[in-house]
Design a protein around this motif. Structure first.
Motif, PDB file in Angstrom:
ATOM      1  N   GLY A  47       0.805  -1.218   0.000  1.00 17.75           N
ATOM      2  CA  GLY A  47       0.000   0.000   0.000  1.00 17.75           C
ATOM      3  C   GLY A  47       0.835   1.263   0.000  1.00 17.75           C
ATOM      4  O   GLY A  47       0.477   2.251  -0.646  1.00 17.75           O
ATOM      5  N   ILE A  48       1.944   1.238   0.706  1.00 16.85           N
ATOM      6  CA  ILE A  48       2.803   2.423   0.752  1.00 16.85           C
ATOM      7  C   ILE A  48       3.620   2.565  -0.528  1.00 16.85           C
ATOM      8  O   ILE A  48       3.793   3.671  -1.050  1.00 16.85           O
ATOM      9  N   LEU A  49       4.107   1.446  -1.060  1.00 16.31           N
ATOM     10  CA  LEU A  49       4.933   1.515  -2.263  1.00 16.31           C
ATOM     11  C   LEU A  49       4.125   1.803  -3.525  1.00 16.31           C
ATOM     12  O   LEU A  49       4.655   2.381  -4.473  1.00 16.31           O
ATOM     13  N   ALA A  50       2.859   1.392  -3.549  1.00 19.09           N
ATOM     14  CA  ALA A  50       2.018   1.681  -4.712  1.00 19.09           C
ATOM     15  C   ALA A  50       1.720   3.178  -4.750  1.00 19.09           C
ATOM     16  O   ALA A  50       1.767   3.864  -3.738  1.00 19.09           O
ATOM     17  N   SER A  51       1.424   3.662  -5.912  1.00 19.97           N
ATOM     18  CA  SER A  51       1.102   5.082  -6.042  1.00 19.97           C
ATOM     19  C   SER A  51      -0.099   5.411  -5.175  1.00 19.97           C
ATOM     20  O   SER A  51      -1.058   4.644  -5.108  1.00 19.97           O
TER      21      SER A  51
END
Length: 183
Positions: A47-51
């Motif tokens: 969730g954090i790494l995705a845009s």
């Protein structure tokens, strides 16, 4: 309050499952705890790494929040309800409803901060469990498995540091938004 409560629950859960073996009747709890911390951690990393504001990011963060609320609800529901499973399940449902209400009706940044905080606790718990398994293998001279679990522990510690950095960024962004609203 959330940080203290979740750290207390995670530490009690961890120490409750340490030392259990596959022959023990409560072994499934050990596996369930490990999987819940693992899935909550991995989902939040995704969730954090995705845009931001993409479907993948929102879904992953929601999964992490749901799983974190589940282990918190089961722990505190079990404690308050005298280990009654129906009361524990009611607490899980109450936790899920509260995180949903918070996400929909209150400021989304505060909800994100709370979810990242729970992610830090989940990743910390995962690191602690991996460390315990690594030490168990190394103490009986199973070097390969001890090393593998030690690497998992190191990765989980790196994820904790990554989550702390993300939490600092979220808090900084929240403060800047508040400052702009005041001006």
């Amino acid at each position: 309050m959330l940080a203290i409560g979740s750290l207390h629950a995670a530490s009690q859960i961890i120490f409750g499952v340490l030392g259990r073996t596959p022959e023990d009747p409560g072994w499934f709890l050990t596996v369930a705890v490990f999987i819940s911390f693992l899935v909550a951690t991995i989902a939040l990393v995704i969730g954090i790494l995705a845009s931001k504001y993409t479907f993948t990011s929102r879904l992953s963060i929601a999964i992490s929040a749901v799983i974190s609320c589940a282990w918190l609800g089961f722990y505190y529901g079990g404690i308050i309800g005298g280990k009654n499973p129906q009361i524990a399940i009611a607490f899980v449902i109450a936790g899920l409803l509260s995180i949903t209400f918070t996400g929909l009706h209150l400021q989304k940044r505060l909800t994100t901060i709370a979810i990242v905080l729970l992610g830090i606790v989940s990743a910390y718990a995962l690191a602690f469990l991996c460390l315990a398994v690594a030490v168990a293998y190394l103490s009986v001279e199973r070097l390969l498995w001890g090393t593998i679990w030690g690497i998992f522990c190191t990765v989980a510690i790196a994820i904790v540091i990554f989550f702390i950095n993300s939490l600092i960024q979220e808090i900084t962004n929240y403060r800047s938004v508040l400052n702009r609203k005041v001006e």
